[in-house]
Every structure is written in structure tokens, then in C-alpha cells.
Write a protein that holds these residues in place. Structure first.
Motif, PDB file in Angstrom:
ATOM      1  N   GLU A  62     -32.456 -22.459   1.225  1.00 49.51           N
ATOM      2  CA  GLU A  62     -33.859 -22.468   0.856  1.00 49.51           C
ATOM      3  C   GLU A  62     -34.307 -21.137   0.297  1.00 49.51           C
ATOM      4  N   ARG A  83     -37.096 -19.211  -3.848  1.00 48.70           N
ATOM      5  CA  ARG A  83     -37.237 -20.185  -2.767  1.00 48.70           C
ATOM      6  C   ARG A  83     -37.378 -21.590  -3.337  1.00 48.70           C
ATOM      7  N   THR A  84     -36.919 -22.554  -2.570  1.00 44.24           N
ATOM      8  CA  THR A  84     -37.112 -23.933  -2.968  1.00 44.24           C
ATOM      9  C   THR A  84     -38.496 -24.387  -2.541  1.00 44.24           C
ATOM     10  N   THR A  85     -39.132 -25.188  -3.379  1.00 49.00           N
ATOM     11  CA  THR A  85     -40.420 -25.792  -3.069  1.00 49.00           C
ATOM     12  C   THR A  85     -40.325 -27.281  -3.383  1.00 49.00           C
ATOM     13  N   LYS A  86     -41.378 -28.010  -3.112  1.00 42.95           N
ATOM     14  CA  LYS A  86     -41.374 -29.445  -3.404  1.00 42.95           C
ATOM     15  C   LYS A  86     -41.277 -29.709  -4.902  1.00 42.95           C
ATOM     16  N   SER A  87     -41.799 -28.801  -5.712  1.00 46.24           N
ATOM     17  CA  SER A  87     -41.791 -29.015  -7.163  1.00 46.24           C
ATOM     18  C   SER A  87     -40.701 -28.230  -7.883  1.00 46.24           C
ATOM     19  N   ARG A  90     -39.276 -21.360  -6.923  1.00 41.85           N
ATOM     20  CA  ARG A  90     -40.314 -20.341  -7.107  1.00 41.85           C
ATOM     21  C   ARG A  90     -39.664 -18.969  -7.019  1.00 41.85           C
ATOM     22  N   ASP A 137     -43.649 -20.006 -10.742  1.00 42.62           N
ATOM     23  CA  ASP A 137     -43.163 -21.338 -10.406  1.00 42.62           C
ATOM     24  C   ASP A 137     -42.311 -21.824 -11.565  1.00 42.62           C
ATOM     25  N   HIS A 140     -37.688 -27.024 -11.975  1.00 42.76           N
ATOM     26  CA  HIS A 140     -36.267 -27.356 -11.834  1.00 42.76           C
ATOM     27  C   HIS A 140     -35.481 -26.609 -12.904  1.00 42.76           C
TER      28      HIS A 140
END
Length: 171
Positions: A62, A83-87, A90, A137, A140
């Protein structure tokens, strides 16, 4: 005795990296064992000179660390995390501007999107002492690069570092 110990440590490090023990899932009952493996893997990567943290190298990661990336005159530098985010992903971090410098530090981040195009973000810091936090942000992305430059308050004038790889899909 010492040389035998160094050989044994080298073989252990090679076996750990070769078997990929860092990606072993932690069950509720064996959580203490998994954290011990992670600590062991972090030490192994530190010995091997690999950047990043164990969290950044495992399949369920993460967070990845990057930097510092420094301008050629060493008066500007940046470092941070991805970091991984839902979208998607970031990119966060801090851009530093050396005290006493009469110019500004600029950070350029370039990333390759899933559709095959490049996107860029630029951050500047003219504070001469306080770091400037930034957040991008990237969604992907497939890979990202960063470089730090020097410039005026309105544009980059030079003394840039080379594009340095910050993150790439698949390591």
C-alpha cells in the motif's frame, strides 16, 4: 569463524530473495511470524542495496518510498511516498528549497497512464527554508518519473537532475 558467518548470511539472504518469502500472507494465528519475516526481508534488502520498504515490495503493498531526488546544484531536493487509493495511486511528498538560495526549487513529475499517454505535474517552492508538501492523484499509472530543477518564481531555468524512476508497475 567470521568468514563462515558471512557466507551463511549471504546464503540466507539469497534464499530469502529467491523464494519470495516477503509476499507470504499473514494469518491471524501466525501474524507474529509474518512480521518477523518482514523485518528480516527489510534487513536483507538493505544489505543488497535495494531501495524502498518491504511494504513497497510485497504483492499486497500500500506504500512505496522514493527519493531524495536532488538538483545538480544540490539546493533543491524532493522525496516522498506513493500510496494506493480507491481511485488509483497518489504521489505525495515534500519539496525542499535550501536556505540562502535566491532562486526557487521546482519538481516535475511525469507518469504513464493506463491508456498509454503521459501526464505531468509541476510544484515549486520559493520559501528558502520550509518544505512544501505536495499531492498528485495519478490514478491508474504504469510508471512515474521525477526530476528537481532550479528556477525563478515564474519558470525553470536549469540545473535539473536527470529523470529518476519513482515507481513502476511490477517493480
Amino acid at each position: 569463524m567470521r568468514s563462515g558467518l558471512h557466507v551463511l548470511l549471504g546464503l540466507t539472504a539469497g534464499a530469502t530473495l529467491g523464494l519470495g518469502l516477503c509476499a507470504a500472507p499473514a494469518s491471524a494465528a501466525g501474524q507474529g511470524i509474518a512480521s518477523a519475516q518482514t523485518t528480516s526481508t527489510q534487513a536483507t534488502w538493505a544489505q543488497a542495496g535495494v531501495q524502498g520498504t518491504a511494504e513497497g515490495r510485497s504483492a499486497a503493498a500500500e506504500k512505496w518510498s522514493w527519493g531524495p531526488t536532488t538538483s545538480t546544484d544540490a539546493k533543491g531536493w524532493a522525496k516522498g511516498e506513493i500510496r494506493t487509493t480507491k481511485s488509483g495511486l497518489r504521489i505525495t511528498g515534500n519539496l525542499y528549497d535550501a536556505g540562502g538560495a535566491r532562486t526557487c526549487s521546482w519538481l516535475k513529475i511525469k507518469w504513464l497512464t493506463g491508456q498509454g499517454g503521459y501526464r505531468t505535474a509541476t510544484v515549486k517552492n520559493c520559501s528558502r527554508s520550509a518544505p512544501r508538501a505536495f499531492r498528485v492523484d495519478a490514478g491508474h499509472m504504469l510508471s512515474s518519473l521525477a526530476k528537481v530543477c532550479r528556477g525563478t518564481a515564474t519558470r525553470v531555468t536549469g540545473k535539473c537532475s536527470h529523470w529518476e524512476g519513482v515507481w513502476a508497475q511490477g517493480g
